[in-house]
Write a protein that holds these residues in place. Structure first.
Motif, PDB file in Angstrom:
ATOM      1  N   ARG A  67       0.849  -1.190   0.000  1.00 35.54           N
ATOM      2  CA  ARG A  67       0.000   0.000   0.000  1.00 35.54           C
ATOM      3  C   ARG A  67       0.883   1.237   0.000  1.00 35.54           C
ATOM      4  O   ARG A  67       1.953   1.255   0.612  1.00 35.54           O
ATOM      5  N   PHE A  68       0.439   2.292  -0.697  1.00 35.12           N
ATOM      6  CA  PHE A  68       1.172   3.547  -0.767  1.00 35.12           C
ATOM      7  C   PHE A  68       0.293   4.655  -0.204  1.00 35.12           C
ATOM      8  O   PHE A  68      -0.816   4.871  -0.682  1.00 35.12           O
ATOM      9  N   GLN A  69       0.799   5.349   0.804  1.00 33.08           N
ATOM     10  CA  GLN A  69       0.101   6.481   1.411  1.00 33.08           C
ATOM     11  C   GLN A  69       0.855   7.757   1.060  1.00 33.08           C
ATOM     12  O   GLN A  69       1.981   7.968   1.518  1.00 33.08           O
ATOM     13  N   PHE A  70       0.251   8.609   0.226  1.00 31.80           N
ATOM     14  CA  PHE A  70       0.897   9.834  -0.223  1.00 31.80           C
ATOM     15  C   PHE A  70       0.472  11.025   0.638  1.00 31.80           C
ATOM     16  O   PHE A  70      -0.543  11.004   1.317  1.00 31.80           O
ATOM     17  N   GLN A  71       1.299  12.083   0.553  1.00 31.02           N
ATOM     18  CA  GLN A  71       1.097  13.320   1.301  1.00 31.02           C
ATOM     19  C   GLN A  71       1.002  13.056   2.809  1.00 31.02           C
ATOM     20  O   GLN A  71       0.276  13.730   3.521  1.00 31.02           O
ATOM     21  N   GLN A  72       1.751  12.075   3.250  1.00 27.40           N
ATOM     22  CA  GLN A  72       1.842  11.796   4.680  1.00 27.40           C
ATOM     23  C   GLN A  72       3.303  11.778   5.086  1.00 27.40           C
ATOM     24  O   GLN A  72       4.104  11.068   4.483  1.00 27.40           O
ATOM     25  N   GLU A  73       3.600  12.556   6.073  1.00 24.25           N
ATOM     26  CA  GLU A  73       4.972  12.652   6.556  1.00 24.25           C
ATOM     27  C   GLU A  73       5.067  12.004   7.934  1.00 24.25           C
ATOM     28  O   GLU A  73       4.273  12.317   8.830  1.00 24.25           O
ATOM     29  N   VAL A  74       6.006  11.099   8.088  1.00 27.18           N
ATOM     30  CA  VAL A  74       6.230  10.458   9.384  1.00 27.18           C
ATOM     31  C   VAL A  74       6.995  11.434  10.259  1.00 27.18           C
ATOM     32  O   VAL A  74       8.093  11.872   9.913  1.00 27.18           O
TER      33      VAL A  74
END
Length: 431
Positions: A203-210
């Motif tokens: 799965r790819f989660q974009f516009q998320q910064e850890v």
């Protein structure tokens, strides 16, 4: 295992694919709105085992400028210069050769298995412009003959016959040539590979910064996510190229068995102080333009594969119906837009090497950030804390290393032995 991969550049996508292929549950977190949106967007993508010989022949530093404009970079360049003269340098060069060979095998195997469609062309040539450089290149070939490198020496006439588009007036005293070497559109490959990773369950989660890594119970790592819109996803075609905003999913804190940092920026920010790598930030320019198609079939414009001029650190490569000229890698902050003086150097080198090869009126300039480690090697393996892993420091060599490093890291996580000595990649050397 449940694995988080931080960063969806070429390295991150390769790593996610290999982990998903091994049966892990993989989630990739990317702060941008697309994959390969920063340093993997438009660099030179050349893959040839032993390419370091070309830079060694001209006394180069792997394409890096020796004297950047800002003196603040000089201490780091001093460390790079000193590392190149240490006894361990021979082992590093051997490892770089083996990485490129494994990457070539993995790229070709993956592309064939999934019938991936992306622009790629065979043949990599490194020009030797002076008699001194030609002599050193031939001597290096003799020295490394026992390594069975897939490279041979071409006379100036043979080099021009192999790449007939080279300017007949260009000073040339021979060339190193990798017939099986490849140049490719790495971003196209990354997008095609992402589809296969999705099919494997990634799965790819974009516009998320850890924004934080907190240790959970035992060896499990808790990844704390903060979802925020990028500063301006669509504004910067220089480094992003995204045409629309990705769906933002705020899942709250997530728990993983392992976390792989494929972003040097994230590693520098998230790892505990003692484990943080000392990264030098640099940037590289490129120009991509439509290739001039000759009306006369007997006339050739541009290279059939990739042609390097290691003396100036510039590569000219074929990208389907386009050409890309890339290089002039510098240590320093990423400029807000491509520098006109650097672009002028790229255009001048292109015209001097392959006159009239492109339609520059439709050229796309780009500048992107790169991460470099002082010894010129990537860091691949376990970080100091349990469950934390690194795959960073590829600099300008992501295409030549990402496929191999993704496979090596997946093998390490599974407890499998590496096919060659990878001790020079150990992140422990950075502490």
């Amino acid at each position: 295992m449940r694995v988080a991969v931080i960063g969806a550049g070429l390295t991150g996508v390769m790593t996610a694919y290999e982990l998903a292929r091994d049966g892990h549950e993989v989630i990739v977190y990317e702060r941008r709105g697309s994959i390969a949106a920063e340093g993997s967007f438009a660099p030179a993508s050349v893959l040839a085992p032993g390419l370091a010989l070309a830079h060694a022949a001209v006394g180069g530093w792997g394409g890096l400028e020796r004297l950047p404009a800002k003196p603040t970079a000089w201490p780091w360049l001093w460390r790079r210069w000193r590392a190149a003269r240490q006894p361990a340098q021979a082992a590093r060069l051997t490892c770089l050769r083996d990485l490129a060979q494994l990457s070539l095998e993995r790229v070709q195997s993956i592309a064939a298995a999934h019938q991936l469609e992306y622009d790629h062309h065979s043949g990599v040539m490194a020009l030797m412009r002076t008699p001194r450089d030609a002599s050193r290149a031939q001597a290096l070939l003799v020295t490394h003959a026992a390594s069975s490198l897939p490279v041979r020496w071409l006379s100036a006439d043979d080099a021009r016959a192999t790449e007939p588009g080279i300017n007949p007036t260009l000073p040339l005293h021979g060339a190193l040539y990798w017939r099986a070497g490849e140049t490719a559109n790495g971003r196209q490959f990354a997008h095609a590979l992402r589809v296969e990773a999705l099919r494997l369950g990634a799965r790819f989660q974009f516009q998320q910064e850890v924004t934080g890594l907190a240790t959970g119970s035992g060896a499990r790592q808790q990844v704390e996510l903060q979802t925020e819109r990028c500063r301006d996803i669509a504004e910067s075609a220089l480094s992003v190229g995204s045409t629309g905003a990705a769906t933002v999913v705020d899942e709250g804190p997530q728990t993983f068995d392992a976390v792989v940092l494929c972003s040097a920026e994230a590693a520098s920010r998230l790892l505990p102080g003692a484990a943080r790598p000392r990264v030098a930030w640099g940037h590289v320019h490129s120009v991509t333009a439509p290739r001039h198609v000759a009306a006369d079939a007997g006339e050739t414009f541009g290279p059939s594969g990739a042609v390097l001029d290691p003396a100036v650190g510039i590569t000219i490569s074929r990208m389907g119906d386009r050409l890309r000229v890339a290089g002039v890698a510098s240590i320093g902050a990423l400029p807000s837009r491509p520098a006109s003086a650097v672009l002028a150097r790229l255009y001048a080198t292109l015209e001097a090497t392959f006159p009239g090869a492109t339609r520059t009126a439709r050229a796309q300039p780009w500048v992107g950030r790169q991460d470099h480690l002082a010894d010129g090697m990537p860091a691949v393996g376990r970080a100091s804390a349990n469950g934390l892993w690194l795959n960073i420091g590829h600099g300008a060599n992501a295409w030549a290393q990402a496929a191999a490093c993704g496979r090596l890291l997946a093998d390490q996580m599974a407890g499998r032995a590496a096919p060659f000595d990878c001790s020079t990649l150990d992140p422990a050397r950075l502490r």
